[in-house]
Design a protein around this motif. Structure first.
Motif, PDB file in Angstrom:
ATOM      1  N   TYR A 174      47.392  -7.144  16.455  1.00 30.89           N
ATOM      2  CA  TYR A 174      48.803  -7.243  15.589  1.00 30.89           C
ATOM      3  C   TYR A 174      48.549  -6.665  14.184  1.00 30.89           C
ATOM      4  O   TYR A 174      49.488  -5.451  14.029  1.00 30.89           O
ATOM      5  N   ARG A 175      47.345  -6.463  13.705  1.00 34.77           N
ATOM      6  CA  ARG A 175      47.272  -5.638  12.600  1.00 34.77           C
ATOM      7  C   ARG A 175      47.059  -4.254  12.697  1.00 34.77           C
ATOM      8  O   ARG A 175      47.418  -3.429  12.258  1.00 34.77           O
ATOM      9  N   LEU A 176      46.711  -3.930  14.049  1.00 36.41           N
ATOM     10  CA  LEU A 176      46.321  -2.659  14.384  1.00 36.41           C
ATOM     11  C   LEU A 176      47.800  -1.804  14.529  1.00 36.41           C
ATOM     12  O   LEU A 176      48.053  -0.938  14.246  1.00 36.41           O
ATOM     13  N   LYS A 177      48.600  -2.805  15.166  1.00 33.77           N
ATOM     14  CA  LYS A 177      49.983  -2.174  15.495  1.00 33.77           C
ATOM     15  C   LYS A 177      50.887  -2.280  14.090  1.00 33.77           C
ATOM     16  O   LYS A 177      51.476  -1.143  14.131  1.00 33.77           O
ATOM     17  N   VAL A 178      50.782  -3.149  13.274  1.00 39.81           N
ATOM     18  CA  VAL A 178      51.837  -3.234  12.355  1.00 39.81           C
ATOM     19  C   VAL A 178      51.282  -2.768  11.007  1.00 39.81           C
ATOM     20  O   VAL A 178      51.924  -2.484   9.982  1.00 39.81           O
ATOM     21  N   VAL A 193      47.773  -0.706  10.493  1.00 40.96           N
ATOM     22  CA  VAL A 193      46.939   0.446  10.800  1.00 40.96           C
ATOM     23  C   VAL A 193      47.747   1.695  11.253  1.00 40.96           C
ATOM     24  O   VAL A 193      47.662   2.885  10.515  1.00 40.96           O
ATOM     25  N   VAL A 194      48.560   1.648  12.301  1.00 42.35           N
ATOM     26  CA  VAL A 194      49.535   2.625  12.667  1.00 42.35           C
ATOM     27  C   VAL A 194      50.298   3.258  11.765  1.00 42.35           C
ATOM     28  O   VAL A 194      50.507   4.575  11.566  1.00 42.35           O
ATOM     29  N   PRO A 195      51.178   2.046  10.911  1.00 40.27           N
ATOM     30  CA  PRO A 195      51.887   2.806   9.752  1.00 40.27           C
ATOM     31  C   PRO A 195      51.065   3.567   8.779  1.00 40.27           C
ATOM     32  O   PRO A 195      51.387   4.569   8.221  1.00 40.27           O
ATOM     33  N   MET A 196      49.721   3.011   8.627  1.00 37.34           N
ATOM     34  CA  MET A 196      49.074   3.770   7.496  1.00 37.34           C
ATOM     35  C   MET A 196      48.583   5.066   7.704  1.00 37.34           C
ATOM     36  O   MET A 196      48.564   5.974   7.235  1.00 37.34           O
ATOM     37  N   LEU A 197      48.365   5.344   9.080  1.00 38.55           N
ATOM     38  CA  LEU A 197      47.894   6.753   9.730  1.00 38.55           C
ATOM     39  C   LEU A 197      48.962   7.560   9.759  1.00 38.55           C
ATOM     40  O   LEU A 197      48.850   8.726   9.530  1.00 38.55           O
ATOM     41  N   LEU A 198      50.147   6.898  10.089  1.00 37.14           N
ATOM     42  CA  LEU A 198      51.479   7.827   9.911  1.00 37.14           C
ATOM     43  C   LEU A 198      51.855   8.367   8.467  1.00 37.14           C
ATOM     44  O   LEU A 198      52.236   9.481   8.336  1.00 37.14           O
ATOM     45  N   ASN A 199      51.346   7.658   7.578  1.00 40.90           N
ATOM     46  CA  ASN A 199      51.479   7.892   6.165  1.00 40.90           C
ATOM     47  C   ASN A 199      50.491   8.777   5.495  1.00 40.90           C
ATOM     48  O   ASN A 199      50.487   8.968   4.359  1.00 40.90           O
ATOM     49  N   PRO A 250      49.431  11.797   6.217  1.00 42.29           N
ATOM     50  CA  PRO A 250      49.778  13.121   5.440  1.00 42.29           C
ATOM     51  C   PRO A 250      50.104  13.284   4.149  1.00 42.29           C
ATOM     52  O   PRO A 250      49.972  14.065   3.294  1.00 42.29           O
ATOM     53  N   PHE A 251      50.755  12.025   3.246  1.00 38.95           N
ATOM     54  CA  PHE A 251      51.307  12.012   2.038  1.00 38.95           C
ATOM     55  C   PHE A 251      50.419  11.276   1.286  1.00 38.95           C
ATOM     56  O   PHE A 251      49.989  11.773   0.299  1.00 38.95           O
ATOM     57  N   SER A 252      49.465  10.415   1.811  1.00 40.21           N
ATOM     58  CA  SER A 252      48.439   9.475   0.790  1.00 40.21           C
ATOM     59  C   SER A 252      47.279  10.319   0.750  1.00 40.21           C
ATOM     60  O   SER A 252      46.351  10.163  -0.398  1.00 40.21           O
ATOM     61  N   ILE A 253      46.939  11.381   1.766  1.00 44.55           N
ATOM     62  CA  ILE A 253      45.853  12.214   1.664  1.00 44.55           C
ATOM     63  C   ILE A 253      45.650  13.082   0.316  1.00 44.55           C
ATOM     64  O   ILE A 253      44.592  13.030  -0.152  1.00 44.55           O
ATOM     65  N   PHE A 254      46.710  13.309  -0.430  1.00 44.37           N
ATOM     66  CA  PHE A 254      46.765  14.252  -1.485  1.00 44.37           C
ATOM     67  C   PHE A 254      46.153  13.644  -2.823  1.00 44.37           C
ATOM     68  O   PHE A 254      45.201  14.088  -3.122  1.00 44.37           O
ATOM     69  N   PRO A 255      46.637  12.393  -3.128  1.00 48.01           N
ATOM     70  CA  PRO A 255      45.699  11.971  -4.124  1.00 48.01           C
ATOM     71  C   PRO A 255      44.621  11.496  -4.050  1.00 48.01           C
ATOM     72  O   PRO A 255      43.533  11.585  -4.833  1.00 48.01           O
ATOM     73  N   VAL A 256      44.080  10.976  -2.652  1.00 45.00           N
ATOM     74  CA  VAL A 256      42.839  10.459  -2.347  1.00 45.00           C
ATOM     75  C   VAL A 256      42.114  11.996  -2.667  1.00 45.00           C
ATOM     76  O   VAL A 256      40.994  11.613  -3.068  1.00 45.00           O
TER      77      VAL A 256
END
Length: 251
Positions: free
Chosen positions: A48-52, A54-60, A62-68
């Motif tokens: 359930y965590r993988l679906k709701v 992990v997947v949304p985090m991976l889709l995000n 491209p945006f979160s990689i810049f500050p990190v």
């Protein structure tokens, strides 16, 4: 942060419709979320965590990689310049960074508080503004905390009291992952999900972290790296660095 500002240029009717759809979806998802975390078995929980989550985090990503990535570059720059190891020579520079980021961080945090309390209102764009100022205040406060800690460690007579924390810094990844495993075990074993108060949770966190401080010190007496740090280092350099120190374990 410029990407985060795109929401302010979204037409009001488009944003209103999106927020309405999100609210309906969120209310339905929240019921399923709580039910899964409280009642489902571990495998169902994990998938359930993988679906709701992990997947949304991976889709995000491209945006979160810049500050990190930028934080990695700041860390690399700091190490290359030897700022941490030469605080005395760089004291004026560090104090300048402390002053600038402290003033900016405090100002942005006050704006964030005003937005949170809805003293200042942006209507449909309120959450976008809160998200933006949360991120901006966080980055400035991060550098303020770092420079303040560096100066304290260098010039305060009480700096030695913080010496124990260096072991958690050396084993940061192991400490972080082990916290997850410990809390997961506690929540699953004793059915604690959604039952602990903020005070109880804080006390538990302090106990776990205090125990980890001493465990980390003990581990690093016999080993150069934490187990996860050793694996990460081996993967990074494609070779296995020595792990165990050349001293015999005493009884």
């Amino acid at each position: 942060y410029l990407l985060a500002c795109i929401q302010f240029f979204t037409p009001a009717h488009v944003l209103q419709e999106a927020q309405r759809e999100y609210k309906v979806l969120h209310e339905h998802a929240l019921v399923q979320y709580l039910s899964t975390y409280r009642q489902a078995d571990y495998l169902s929980w994990m998938f359930y965590r993988l679906k709701v989550e992990v997947v949304p985090m991976l889709l995000n990503l491209p945006f979160s990689i810049f500050p990190v990535f930028s934080m990695f570059l700041f860390g690399l720059y700091t190490a290359k310049k030897g700022l941490v190891h030469n605080i005395e020579q760089n004291r004026s520079f560090v104090k300048k960074i402390q002053s600038i980021t402290g003033a900016a961080g405090f100002t942005l945090t006050m704006i964030l508080a005003i937005l949170k309390l809805e003293i200042l209102k942006y209507g449909l764009y309120q959450q976008a503004a809160i998200h933006l100022f949360t991120s901006l205040s966080g980055i400035f406060l991060c550098f303020f905390y770092l420079t303040t800690l560096l100066l304290f460690l260098q010039f305060s007579p009480y700096a030695s009291m913080l010496g124990l924390f260096k072991y958690s810094g050396t084993m940061a990844l192991t400490t972080y992952l082990s916290q997850t495993l410990i809390c997961l075990w506690m929540v699953r074993s004793f059915g604690l999900y959604g039952t602990l108060t903020l005070t109880e949770s804080t006390i538990i966190c302090l106990i776990i972290y205090t125990l980890q401080l001493f465990c980390n010190k003990w581990w690093l007496y016999y080993f150069y790296y934490g187990p996860c740090e050793w694996l990460w280092r081996s993967f990074t350099y494609r070779s296995f660095p020595p792990l165990r120190r050349n001293r015999k374990a005493s009884a």
